[in-house]
Design a protein around this motif. Structure first.
Motif, PDB file in Angstrom:
ATOM      1  N   GLU A 137       0.820  -1.210   0.000  1.00  0.00           N
ATOM      2  CA  GLU A 137       0.000   0.000   0.000  1.00  0.00           C
ATOM      3  C   GLU A 137       0.856   1.263   0.000  1.00  0.00           C
ATOM      4  OE1 GLU A 137      -2.693  -0.241   3.251  1.00  0.00           O
ATOM      5  OE2 GLU A 137      -3.910  -1.819   2.340  1.00  0.00           O
ATOM      6  N   GLU A 138       1.956   1.249   0.749  1.00  0.00           N
ATOM      7  CA  GLU A 138       2.806   2.442   0.810  1.00  0.00           C
ATOM      8  C   GLU A 138       3.513   2.688  -0.515  1.00  0.00           C
ATOM      9  OE1 GLU A 138       4.832   3.625   4.552  1.00  0.00           O
ATOM     10  OE2 GLU A 138       4.502   1.531   5.120  1.00  0.00           O
ATOM     11  N   GLU A 139       3.988   1.631  -1.142  1.00  0.00           N
ATOM     12  CA  GLU A 139       4.630   1.776  -2.445  1.00  0.00           C
ATOM     13  C   GLU A 139       3.630   2.285  -3.481  1.00  0.00           C
ATOM     14  OE1 GLU A 139       8.019  -1.571  -2.889  1.00  0.00           O
ATOM     15  OE2 GLU A 139       6.068  -2.337  -2.237  1.00  0.00           O
ATOM     16  N   ALA A 141       0.964   4.117  -2.842  1.00  0.00           N
ATOM     17  CA  ALA A 141       0.626   5.506  -2.519  1.00  0.00           C
ATOM     18  C   ALA A 141       1.710   6.471  -2.995  1.00  0.00           C
ATOM     19  CB  ALA A 141       0.399   5.653  -1.020  1.00  0.00           C
ATOM     20  N   ARG A 142       2.974   6.061  -2.853  1.00  0.00           N
ATOM     21  CA  ARG A 142       4.096   6.932  -3.221  1.00  0.00           C
ATOM     22  C   ARG A 142       4.589   6.693  -4.644  1.00  0.00           C
ATOM     23  NH1 ARG A 142       7.924   6.721   2.256  1.00  0.00           N
ATOM     24  NH2 ARG A 142       6.226   6.954   3.783  1.00  0.00           N
ATOM     25  N   LEU A 143       4.106   5.594  -5.257  1.00  0.00           N
ATOM     26  CA  LEU A 143       4.556   5.196  -6.597  1.00  0.00           C
ATOM     27  C   LEU A 143       6.073   5.065  -6.654  1.00  0.00           C
ATOM     28  CD1 LEU A 143       2.176   7.307  -8.898  1.00  0.00           C
ATOM     29  CD2 LEU A 143       1.894   4.973  -8.040  1.00  0.00           C
ATOM     30  N   SER A 144       6.631   4.544  -5.569  1.00  0.00           N
ATOM     31  CA  SER A 144       8.083   4.365  -5.462  1.00  0.00           C
ATOM     32  C   SER A 144       8.364   3.060  -4.738  1.00  0.00           C
ATOM     33  CB  SER A 144       8.705   5.532  -4.691  1.00  0.00           C
ATOM     34  OG  SER A 144      10.103   5.352  -4.562  1.00  0.00           O
ATOM     35  N   ALA A 145       9.352   2.323  -5.230  1.00  0.00           N
ATOM     36  CA  ALA A 145       9.674   1.004  -4.679  1.00  0.00           C
ATOM     37  C   ALA A 145      10.250   1.094  -3.272  1.00  0.00           C
ATOM     38  CB  ALA A 145      10.665   0.291  -5.596  1.00  0.00           C
ATOM     39  N   PHE A 146       9.980   0.060  -2.481  1.00  0.00           N
ATOM     40  CA  PHE A 146      10.550  -0.092  -1.139  1.00  0.00           C
ATOM     41  C   PHE A 146      10.341   1.169  -0.303  1.00  0.00           C
ATOM     42  CE2 PHE A 146      12.541  -3.431  -3.508  1.00  0.00           C
ATOM     43  CZ  PHE A 146      12.773  -4.450  -2.598  1.00  0.00           C
ATOM     44  N   SER A 147       9.100   1.546  -0.118  1.00  0.00           N
ATOM     45  CA  SER A 147       8.763   2.691   0.722  1.00  0.00           C
ATOM     46  C   SER A 147       8.444   2.203   2.139  1.00  0.00           C
ATOM     47  CB  SER A 147       7.555   3.439   0.150  1.00  0.00           C
ATOM     48  OG  SER A 147       7.813   3.889  -1.163  1.00  0.00           O
ATOM     49  N   GLY A 148       8.333   3.132   3.061  1.00  0.00           N
ATOM     50  CA  GLY A 148       7.933   2.804   4.419  1.00  0.00           C
ATOM     51  C   GLY A 148       8.992   2.043   5.203  1.00  0.00           C
ATOM     52  N   LYS A 149       8.552   1.305   6.226  1.00  0.00           N
ATOM     53  CA  LYS A 149       9.475   0.607   7.133  1.00  0.00           C
ATOM     54  C   LYS A 149      10.289  -0.463   6.412  1.00  0.00           C
ATOM     55  CE  LYS A 149       6.812   1.301  11.390  1.00  0.00           C
ATOM     56  NZ  LYS A 149       6.125   0.613  12.514  1.00  0.00           N
ATOM     57  N   ALA A 150       9.649  -1.148   5.455  1.00  0.00           N
ATOM     58  CA  ALA A 150      10.379  -2.180   4.710  1.00  0.00           C
ATOM     59  C   ALA A 150      11.531  -1.562   3.930  1.00  0.00           C
ATOM     60  CB  ALA A 150       9.433  -2.914   3.764  1.00  0.00           C
ATOM     61  N   GLY A 151      11.279  -0.400   3.330  1.00  0.00           N
ATOM     62  CA  GLY A 151      12.341   0.279   2.590  1.00  0.00           C
ATOM     63  C   GLY A 151      13.444   0.778   3.493  1.00  0.00           C
ATOM     64  N   GLU A 152      13.069   1.291   4.667  1.00  0.00           N
ATOM     65  CA  GLU A 152      14.079   1.773   5.618  1.00  0.00           C
ATOM     66  C   GLU A 152      14.986   0.632   6.059  1.00  0.00           C
ATOM     67  OE1 GLU A 152      11.974   3.567   8.811  1.00  0.00           O
ATOM     68  OE2 GLU A 152      11.148   5.210   7.597  1.00  0.00           O
ATOM     69  N   MET A 153      14.392  -0.529   6.333  1.00  0.00           N
ATOM     70  CA  MET A 153      15.203  -1.673   6.739  1.00  0.00           C
ATOM     71  C   MET A 153      16.126  -2.122   5.616  1.00  0.00           C
ATOM     72  SD  MET A 153      14.141  -5.496   7.828  1.00  0.00           S
ATOM     73  CE  MET A 153      14.444  -5.965   6.133  1.00  0.00           C
ATOM     74  N   MET A 154      15.603  -2.101   4.374  1.00  0.00           N
ATOM     75  CA  MET A 154      16.421  -2.493   3.231  1.00  0.00           C
ATOM     76  C   MET A 154      17.574  -1.519   3.035  1.00  0.00           C
ATOM     77  SD  MET A 154      16.265  -5.033   1.143  1.00  0.00           S
ATOM     78  CE  MET A 154      17.949  -5.312   0.611  1.00  0.00           C
TER      79      MET A 154
END
Length: 275
Positions: A137-139, A141-154
């Motif tokens: 859902e976050e990706e 909403a932002r139309l960008s890969a690996f957004s939100g907490k999952a992206g921060e961890m990555m």
């Protein structure tokens, strides 16, 4: 303490069982003994009233396809797949590739309620291409890969490995399916030409696939992630790229005990590709 090989195998088997049976969610950090009086619910649940369920039989002769989304109900796969291959092969730059995706009106996934094409983020000419699961859902909403907490961890993992500035991150499909539903064979087939074009244009030195959907979309393999992860395989024929499959970040957020195995997979790929 470094676990023994036997213990590591047991942990991998346990995590694989959780993924294969969709039991990834952890509701408590510690087990809770519900047999103790202090842990029991203060109020007894009322007995559920019996409910009558009316079932309408399906008429014979109807074309029932309950497991497929409506967007695939009347799809001429051969015609749409031909268009997908033409559009993907026509792209000479990443911008052109995304322009072709935007213009691809016959792609069923784009008509399932997603906000638009979810684009990669990171380096446009990467050493490592990280491909994740379907957009969440976050990706979307932002139309960008690996957004939100999952992206921060990555991002933290890539920085710790010293390859954050040389990484491109992309979802395995470019639109979010309705409700985050699992991909169908048709979804994978129609998405594959664009994913292969992304790899061709990005020209990475190594590929990290996070999750079973990423494995299906890139390698066209229908294997358990637990059996495939931790093994280096090749992508392409002439200059074969090293590919590693591992756990997706959303799974790692729910099952932190798997982070060590993911870290081991990432370092093995980095070392093999000499990044």
């Amino acid at each position: 303490m470094i676990p023994s090989d036997d213990l590591r195998s047991e942990i991998e088997s346990y995590l694989g069982f959780l993924i294969d049976h969709e039991l990834e969610d952890a509701y408590e950090t510690e087990p809770l003994n519900r047999t103790l009086s202090e842990n029991k619910h203060a109020f007894k649940r009322a007995a559920a009233a019996p409910a009558q369920i009316h079932v309408t039989p399906v008429q014979t002769g109807n074309n029932v396809s309950a497991l497929k989304p409506q967007s695939l109900a009347h799809l001429d796969l051969g015609t749409v797949l031909h268009e997908a291959r033409q559009r993907a092969s026509a792209a000479r730059t990443l911008d052109e590739l995304y322009a072709e995706l935007e213009a691809f009106q016959h792609m069923p996934l784009r008509h399932e309620g997603g906000k638009g094409v979810v684009r990669f983020r990171g380096h446009a000419q990467p050493d490592i291409l990280v491909i994740g699961e379907i957009p969440d859902e976050e990706e979307d909403a932002r139309l960008s890969a690996f957004s939100g907490k999952a992206g921060e961890m990555m991002d933290k993992a890539l920085k710790a490995a010293g390859i954050f500035d040389k990484a491109m991150l992309s979802p395995c499909v470019f639109w979010r399916p309705a409700g985050g539903r699992p991909l169908t064979a048709e979804d994978v087939s129609l998405n594959a030409p664009f994913m292969h074009a992304l790899i061709r244009l990005a020209a990475p030195k190594a590929i990290l696939l996070l999750g079973a959907s990423a494995v299906s979309c890139v390698l066209n393999l229908d294997q358990s992630l637990a059996k495939l992860r931790g093994r280096l395989v090749s992508y392409g024929e002439n200059q074969a790229l090293p590919v590693m499959a591992s756990y997706p970040p959303n799974f790692l957020l729910r099952q932190p005990q798997a982070k060590g195995l993911f870290w081991k997979d990432l370092l093995q790929l980095v070392d093999n590709a000499k990044l």
